[in-house]
Write an enzyme that holds these catalytic residues in place. Structure first.
Site, PDB file in Angstrom:
ATOM      1  N   ARG A 223       6.950  25.035  43.079  1.00 48.95           N
ATOM      2  CA  ARG A 223       6.077  24.909  44.323  1.00 48.95           C
ATOM      3  C   ARG A 223       4.503  24.890  43.618  1.00 48.95           C
ATOM      4  O   ARG A 223       4.322  25.380  42.484  1.00 48.95           O
ATOM      5  CB  ARG A 223       5.992  26.482  45.054  1.00 48.95           C
ATOM      6  CG  ARG A 223       5.624  27.609  43.994  1.00 48.95           C
ATOM      7  CD  ARG A 223       6.396  29.056  44.770  1.00 48.95           C
ATOM      8  NE  ARG A 223       5.650  29.078  46.084  1.00 48.95           N
ATOM      9  CZ  ARG A 223       6.183  29.381  47.382  1.00 48.95           C
ATOM     10  NH1 ARG A 223       7.430  29.043  47.228  1.00 48.95           N
ATOM     11  NH2 ARG A 223       5.349  29.508  48.257  1.00 48.95           N
TER      12      ARG A 223
ATOM     13  N   LYS B  92       2.425  32.853  53.170  1.00 52.72           N
ATOM     14  CA  LYS B  92       2.063  33.078  54.716  1.00 52.72           C
ATOM     15  C   LYS B  92       1.662  34.601  54.984  1.00 52.72           C
ATOM     16  O   LYS B  92       0.828  35.043  55.723  1.00 52.72           O
ATOM     17  CB  LYS B  92       2.844  32.768  55.446  1.00 52.72           C
ATOM     18  CG  LYS B  92       2.862  31.076  55.842  1.00 52.72           C
ATOM     19  CD  LYS B  92       3.850  30.670  56.775  1.00 52.72           C
ATOM     20  CE  LYS B  92       5.005  30.066  56.154  1.00 52.72           C
ATOM     21  NZ  LYS B  92       6.033  29.307  56.993  1.00 52.72           N
TER      22      LYS B  92
ATOM     23  N   GLU C   9       8.853  26.997  58.746  1.00 59.23           N
ATOM     24  CA  GLU C   9       9.461  28.006  59.733  1.00 59.23           C
ATOM     25  C   GLU C   9       8.054  28.322  60.578  1.00 59.23           C
ATOM     26  O   GLU C   9       7.231  28.590  59.871  1.00 59.23           O
ATOM     27  CB  GLU C   9       9.763  29.468  58.827  1.00 59.23           C
ATOM     28  CG  GLU C   9      10.430  30.406  59.635  1.00 59.23           C
ATOM     29  CD  GLU C   9      10.640  31.612  59.013  1.00 59.23           C
ATOM     30  OE1 GLU C   9      10.697  31.617  57.819  1.00 59.23           O
ATOM     31  OE2 GLU C   9      10.490  32.804  59.525  1.00 59.23           O
TER      32      GLU C   9
HETATM   33  P1  ATP Z   1       5.425  31.055  52.499  1.00 52.91           P
HETATM   34  O1  ATP Z   1       6.266  31.612  50.969  1.00 52.91           O
HETATM   35  O2  ATP Z   1       4.239  30.454  52.294  1.00 52.91           O
HETATM   36  O3  ATP Z   1       5.730  31.718  53.520  1.00 52.91           O
HETATM   37  P2  ATP Z   1       7.426  29.443  52.877  1.00 52.91           P
HETATM   38  O4  ATP Z   1       8.293  28.673  51.853  1.00 52.91           O
HETATM   39  O5  ATP Z   1       8.458  30.734  53.640  1.00 52.91           O
HETATM   40  O6  ATP Z   1       6.226  29.716  52.643  1.00 52.91           O
HETATM   41  P3  ATP Z   1       8.252  27.449  55.088  1.00 52.91           P
HETATM   42  O7  ATP Z   1       7.637  27.358  56.429  1.00 52.91           O
HETATM   43  O8  ATP Z   1       9.458  28.042  54.949  1.00 52.91           O
HETATM   44  O9  ATP Z   1       7.059  28.329  54.303  1.00 52.91           O
HETATM   45  O10 ATP Z   1       8.012  26.302  54.149  1.00 52.91           O
HETATM   46  C1  ATP Z   1       8.088  24.898  54.588  1.00 52.91           C
HETATM   47  C2  ATP Z   1       8.574  24.166  53.215  1.00 52.91           C
HETATM   48  O11 ATP Z   1       7.418  23.925  52.605  1.00 52.91           O
HETATM   49  C3  ATP Z   1       9.467  24.468  52.558  1.00 52.91           C
HETATM   50  O12 ATP Z   1      10.516  23.275  52.127  1.00 52.91           O
HETATM   51  C4  ATP Z   1       8.921  25.133  51.432  1.00 52.91           C
HETATM   52  O13 ATP Z   1      10.044  24.718  50.254  1.00 52.91           O
HETATM   53  C5  ATP Z   1       7.572  24.395  51.156  1.00 52.91           C
HETATM   54  N1  ATP Z   1       6.482  25.108  50.723  1.00 52.91           N
HETATM   55  C6  ATP Z   1       6.029  26.140  50.894  1.00 52.91           C
HETATM   56  N2  ATP Z   1       5.027  26.684  50.020  1.00 52.91           N
HETATM   57  C7  ATP Z   1       5.160  25.737  49.353  1.00 52.91           C
HETATM   58  C8  ATP Z   1       4.240  25.771  47.871  1.00 52.91           C
HETATM   59  N3  ATP Z   1       3.238  26.730  47.554  1.00 52.91           N
HETATM   60  N4  ATP Z   1       4.246  24.522  47.246  1.00 52.91           N
HETATM   61  C9  ATP Z   1       5.201  23.486  47.664  1.00 52.91           C
HETATM   62  N5  ATP Z   1       6.207  23.619  48.686  1.00 52.91           N
HETATM   63  C10 ATP Z   1       6.128  24.675  49.434  1.00 52.91           C
HETATM   64 MG    MG Z   2      10.712  29.644  54.085  1.00 51.52          MG
END
Ligand code: ATP
Ligand code: MG
Length: 551
Positions: A257, A267, A33
């Site tokens: 994760r 984030k 995102e």
């Molecule tokens: P955050 O919780 O930090 O805001 P998010 O999951 O909302 O992270 P996205 O931009 O939606 O962030 O993530 C893009 C991809 O990265 C998704 O497929 C998500 O599952 C993966 N991802 C995000 N954080 C992690 C993590 N800590 N470990 C592994 N994969 C991750």
């Molecule tokens: Mg997300």
């Protein structure tokens, strides 16, 4: 794939699917995102998605999951692309969920026409109230029985901007008593009068994550849609939508994760650190972001190796930051150029070395001969580290002390004859004699010393600012502690040495150069460096000062 390597569960699934002919080739996607910068958790996901496609001859799409117009921005889109490239990966296609808004709208209309979606006028509170709890079934909204024709009219009116934010939503009509709360008529469209970074003001209704994400996978024929464990309950809805819309049967797989010690990874929290100026920006070298690590001097290979080493888990765990640092050292040890820098200087005067004389000595650039050597100017006055001298030496002290001898790296053996203190008792200089026949590489002195110390010639030294970073948090898992995570910030996470003495060869340091400051750690040039003022970042110390490695 090589035979020796044991497969992780995702590789096993992919191999089976390919062997059984379920797919001719696989397509994965990385779906960020664009609402922040990528962090090391994303790096794990990137390595996994791009790595699987690479290993099995498939493709990976980069898809920006930009269905939330308020928090998203083009700045983030650009940084995300830069970071993925820097990590060493390239996508087959660059897509945006917002490209599919027309298609998703048509899918929503299809659901309405099948009697599987309805417009609900209830407030958010009312919807939540009627939803029930995990132990109590939900209740139907009074709007659930609207006719298909009425729903079509209302949904189009929503699209045309007839209603205000929150006045109406479109919900999937599934089952208000479903054991999975996410299946109790989830909202699939909401009204949001907001400017979108790509579609501008074309839309005032936006699809919800579950609807947009899953159906974007289908539109792109994604075979293996990999996400983190918290999406397990979403899978049922993901599959339901594919089944009802008869779209490409993408499959969702979940892994744990990445969580890492001494840091936060969400984030939202990282944004707080930036906005409240606990750090200098997203690329502050103390941040767990890809751009922070890059600025700190981490290499793409070390991050990829780290992601490989931690493997793919099915259960949540907390990975030791030391493991990442270990991977960084492992890589830099092979490639970093060895140089000499004195961080906390004290002057060493060689009393029997001719005044005004300069010698050009040579020193190896690294452990590998192919890295060559460089010239090192040597003279009567040298800067050495204050900590390399002890007035009253401890047991097993092999460095300088009154009467003791050490080797000056790539130069001569010197023996301390006396030292000088200022009025406050602080040592200001050390007087030594040197042995002219003890020159490195041509030592005929027969003197044996146990210690070697680094130095920089006073007459030739240049200066630089050196930034020493430590962990940003004082506790292993700041998010799990009581109170606000920011209470656990390490107040000493940055130490600035405003004037270190550097050997002259470092004046030519370039952006991507990596150095080992001998005995001090690995360093790189910071982006704040100018022609007049060099600035170096400590990438990582030479040894793990924080605890035993757990690999
Ligand atoms: P955050 O919780 O930090 O805001 P998010 O999951 O909302 O992270 P996205 O931009 O939606 O962030 O993530 C893009 C991809 O990265 C998704 O497929 C998500 O599952 C993966 N991802 C995000 N954080 C992690 C993590 N800590 N470990 C592994 N994969 C991750
Ligand atoms: Mg997300």
């Amino acid at each position: 794939m090589s035979e020796e390597k044991s497969l992780n569960f995702l590789e096993e699934i992919v191999e089976t699917d390919l062997k059984n002919g379920k797919y001719k080739s696989i397509i994965t996607r990385f779906p960020p995102e664009p609402n922040g910068y990528l962090h090391i958790g994303h790096a794990k996901s990137i390595c996994l998605n791009f790595g699987l496609a690479k290993d099995y001859g498939g493709r990976t799409n980069l898809r920006f999951d930009d269905t939330n117009p308020v928090t998203e921005d083009t700045e983030y889109v650009e940084s995300i692309k830069e970071d993925i490239n820097w990590l060493g990966f390239d996508w087959s296609n660059e897509f945006y969920a917002s490209d599919y808004f027309d298609q998703l709208f048509i899918h929503a209309v299809t659901l309405i026409n099948k009697g599987l979606a309805y417009v609900d006028d209830s407030s958010a509170e009312e919807i939540a109230r009627l939803k029930g709890t995990p132990t109590e079934v939900g209740k139907d909204s009074t709007y659930r029985s609207r006719s298909i024709a009425e729903n079509i009219v209302l949904f189009n009116e929503m699209k045309e901007g007839k209603y205000k934010d929150g006045e109406k939503v479109l919900r999937a009509k599934i089952d208000m008593s479903h054991t999975n709360m996410l299946m109790r008529d989830p909202i699939i469209y909401r009204i949001k009068h907001a400017h979108h970074h790509r579609t501008g003001d074309k839309w005032c209704i936006y699809p919800m994550y579950d609807f947009a994400h899953g159906q974007s996978d289908s539109i792109e024929n994604i075979t293996h849609s990999i996400c983190t464990l918290e999406f397990i309950p979403h899978r049922e809805l993901y599959d339901w939508l594919i089944y009802q819309l008869e779209t490409f049967p993408s499959h969702q797989y979940e892994f744990a994760r990445l969580n890492m010690t001494y840091t936060v990874m969400s984030k939202r929290k990282l944004l707080q650190l930036v906005n409240e100026e606990h750090v200098s920006g997203w690329d502050d070298p103390r941040m767990p972001t890809i751009c922070g690590f890059r600025r700190k001097g981490y290499t793409p290979l070390s991050i990829r190796n780290f992601c490989e080493k931690i493997g793919v888990a099915k259960r949540e765990n907390l990975i030791d930051l030391s493991l990442l640092e270990f991977c960084v050292r492992e890589d830099l040890n092979e490639t970093a150029k060895r140089v000499m820098v004195v961080l906390d200087p004290i002057k060493l005067i060689i009393t029997n070395y001719e005044e005004g004389k300069t010698e050009e000595l040579h020193s190896e650039n690294g452990p590998d001969e192919t890295m060559g050597s460089r010239a090192l100017p040597f003279g009567r006055e040298l800067w050495i580290e204050r900590e390399d001298f002890m007035e009253e030496p401890a047991k097993k002290w092999f460095r300088l002390a009154p009467g003791a001898a050490v080797r000056l790296k790539s130069a001569y053996i010197v023996k301390c004859e006396s030292f000088e203190k200022d009025d406050f008792g602080k040592i200001i200089s050390i007087h030594c004699s040197y042995f002219p026949d003890s020159k490195s590489g041509n030592d005929t002195s027969g003197i044996a010393v146990k210690g070697t110390i680094h130095w920089v010639s006073v007459a030739h030294a240049k200066t630089a600012e050196v930034r020493l970073y430590d962990r940003l948090f004082q506790v292993e898992n700041p998010s799990a502690e009581e109170g606000d995570f920011k209470e656990y910030i390490n107040p000493n996470s940055l130490e600035i040495i405003s004037q270190a003495f550097i050997e002259p060869s470092l004046e030519k340091a370039a952006k991507d150069d990596r150095f080992q400051f001998i005995r001090k750690g690995y360093f790189c040039l910071d982006k704040d460096a100018t022609a007049d003022k060099l600035v170096f970042n400590r990438t990582v110390t030479l040894k793990d000062a924080w605890g035993k490695m757990k690999i």
